[in-house]
Motif scaffolding. Structure first.
Motif, short mmCIF file in Angstrom:
data_model
loop_
_atom_site.label_atom_id
_atom_site.label_comp_id
_atom_site.label_asym_id
_atom_site.label_seq_id
_atom_site.Cartn_x
_atom_site.Cartn_y
_atom_site.Cartn_z
N LEU A 66 -90.02 -45.64 -31.44
CA LEU A 66 -89.23 -44.85 -32.30
C LEU A 66 -88.63 -43.44 -32.41
O LEU A 66 -87.32 -43.65 -33.02
N ASP A 67 -89.77 -42.58 -31.99
CA ASP A 67 -89.36 -42.22 -32.44
C ASP A 67 -87.70 -41.14 -31.02
O ASP A 67 -86.77 -40.42 -31.71
N ALA A 68 -88.57 -41.54 -30.12
CA ALA A 68 -87.79 -41.16 -29.36
C ALA A 68 -87.14 -41.95 -28.10
O ALA A 68 -87.59 -42.63 -27.22
N PRO A 69 -86.02 -43.04 -28.94
CA PRO A 69 -85.69 -44.07 -27.84
C PRO A 69 -85.20 -45.00 -26.11
O PRO A 69 -85.64 -45.20 -25.76
N ALA A 70 -84.97 -43.11 -26.36
CA ALA A 70 -84.88 -42.53 -24.14
C ALA A 70 -86.11 -43.23 -23.85
O ALA A 70 -85.68 -43.18 -22.48
N MET A 71 -87.02 -43.27 -24.57
CA MET A 71 -88.60 -43.53 -23.83
C MET A 71 -89.11 -45.18 -23.39
O MET A 71 -89.86 -45.76 -23.54
N ILE A 72 -87.55 -46.26 -24.24
CA ILE A 72 -87.54 -47.79 -23.54
C ILE A 72 -86.66 -47.86 -22.74
O ILE A 72 -85.83 -47.10 -21.83
N LYS A 73 -87.58 -48.89 -21.32
CA LYS A 73 -86.90 -49.55 -20.72
C LYS A 73 -85.64 -49.75 -20.21
O LYS A 73 -85.42 -50.44 -21.77
N ARG A 74 -84.60 -49.44 -19.89
CA ARG A 74 -83.16 -49.68 -19.61
C ARG A 74 -82.88 -50.45 -18.62
O ARG A 74 -83.28 -50.10 -18.13
N PRO A 75 -81.73 -51.97 -18.79
CA PRO A 75 -81.27 -52.10 -19.95
C PRO A 75 -81.82 -52.77 -20.21
O PRO A 75 -83.36 -53.74 -19.49
N ILE A 76 -82.47 -53.39 -21.87
CA ILE A 76 -82.91 -54.92 -22.58
C ILE A 76 -81.60 -55.78 -22.67
O ILE A 76 -80.94 -55.24 -23.74
N LEU A 77 -81.96 -56.77 -21.88
CA LEU A 77 -80.66 -57.80 -22.05
C LEU A 77 -81.58 -58.51 -23.51
O LEU A 77 -82.90 -59.72 -22.93
N GLN A 78 -80.55 -59.63 -23.91
CA GLN A 78 -81.16 -60.70 -25.06
C GLN A 78 -79.58 -61.61 -24.33
O GLN A 78 -79.34 -61.33 -24.73
N TYR A 79 -80.87 -62.97 -24.16
CA TYR A 79 -79.82 -64.17 -23.41
C TYR A 79 -80.46 -65.30 -23.65
O TYR A 79 -81.10 -65.72 -22.95
N GLN A 80 -80.31 -66.54 -24.92
CA GLN A 80 -80.49 -67.42 -25.37
C GLN A 80 -81.62 -67.21 -25.93
O GLN A 80 -82.85 -68.30 -25.55
N GLY A 81 -82.41 -66.27 -26.41
CA GLY A 81 -83.24 -66.42 -27.29
C GLY A 81 -84.48 -65.31 -26.36
O GLY A 81 -85.27 -65.26 -27.02
N LYS A 82 -84.09 -64.87 -25.20
CA LYS A 82 -84.89 -64.24 -24.35
C LYS A 82 -84.39 -63.31 -23.92
O LYS A 82 -83.34 -62.28 -24.29
N TYR A 83 -85.52 -61.61 -23.85
CA TYR A 83 -85.70 -60.79 -23.68
C TYR A 83 -85.58 -60.25 -21.86
O TYR A 83 -87.01 -61.10 -21.43
N TYR A 84 -85.46 -59.97 -21.31
CA TYR A 84 -85.11 -59.51 -19.99
C TYR A 84 -85.33 -57.56 -19.88
O TYR A 84 -84.19 -57.25 -20.17
N VAL A 85 -86.05 -57.12 -18.83
CA VAL A 85 -85.97 -55.96 -19.37
C VAL A 85 -85.73 -54.88 -17.83
O VAL A 85 -86.45 -56.06 -16.11
N GLY A 86 -85.28 -54.12 -17.88
CA GLY A 86 -84.47 -53.58 -16.48
C GLY A 86 -83.22 -53.98 -15.93
O GLY A 86 -82.54 -54.74 -16.18
N PHE A 87 -82.56 -53.92 -14.63
CA PHE A 87 -81.86 -54.46 -14.25
C PHE A 87 -81.79 -54.37 -13.24
O PHE A 87 -81.77 -53.52 -11.98
N LYS A 88 -81.46 -55.88 -11.53
CA LYS A 88 -80.95 -55.83 -9.89
C LYS A 88 -80.33 -56.78 -10.53
O LYS A 88 -80.40 -57.67 -11.24
N ALA A 89 -79.55 -56.84 -9.04
CA ALA A 89 -78.42 -57.87 -9.17
C ALA A 89 -78.70 -59.31 -9.10
O ALA A 89 -78.80 -60.21 -9.51
N ALA A 90 -79.89 -59.10 -8.45
CA ALA A 90 -80.52 -59.87 -7.72
C ALA A 90 -80.89 -61.29 -8.95
O ALA A 90 -80.76 -62.26 -9.17
N GLN A 91 -82.53 -59.93 -10.18
CA GLN A 91 -82.50 -60.73 -11.61
C GLN A 91 -81.23 -61.86 -12.23
O GLN A 91 -81.44 -62.48 -12.74
N TYR A 92 -80.35 -60.91 -12.76
CA TYR A 92 -79.25 -61.33 -13.17
C TYR A 92 -79.08 -62.36 -12.66
O TYR A 92 -78.22 -63.37 -13.71
N ASP A 93 -78.48 -62.93 -11.03
CA ASP A 93 -78.49 -63.93 -10.42
C ASP A 93 -78.63 -64.61 -11.51
O ASP A 93 -78.23 -66.04 -11.66
#
Length: 115
Positions: A84-111
């Protein structure tokens, strides 16, 4: 279905994830912690869905700046306060889709998410 991406706009991983979504014609909303803020409630949702260990970015300079004592005494409450004090400490990105959260980015994961 609405896609929301949470993060910090100058992050390289965020830029890659945004490009992926744009290249694959996925409309999304971007929530920038620095411009749009970060509430304790939103962070609690991330932690409830993903676990604080998944949400906390231990590879960034902000985390590494914590004292050894702070790192050794980490728990859900202290980690959430640091994020909360330093949001840069949160892994990026966090994605919200269809009521679920996903963390990080890899093209295969998004596929898989959008298959």
């Amino acid at each position: 279905m609405t896609i929301t991406m949470f993060g910090i706009s100058n992050c390289d991983t965020i830029k890659k994830a945004k490009k992926y979504l744009q290249d694959n014609n996925h409309d999304f909303t971007f929530h920038d912690y620095r411009q749009d803020g970060l509430s304790a409630e939103l962070l609690s949702q991330f932690v409830a869905e993903l676990g604080w260990e998944q949400v906390l970015n231990k590879r960034g300079t902000t985390y590494r700046a914590l004292s050894d004592e702070q790192k050794q005494n980490l728990n859900s409450n202290s980690a959430q306060q640091y994020m909360l004090d330093a949001p840069a400490m949160i892994k990026r990105p966090i994605l919200q889709y269809q009521g679920k959260y996903y963390v990080g980015f890899k093209a295969a994961q998004y596929d898989e998410i959008f298959a």
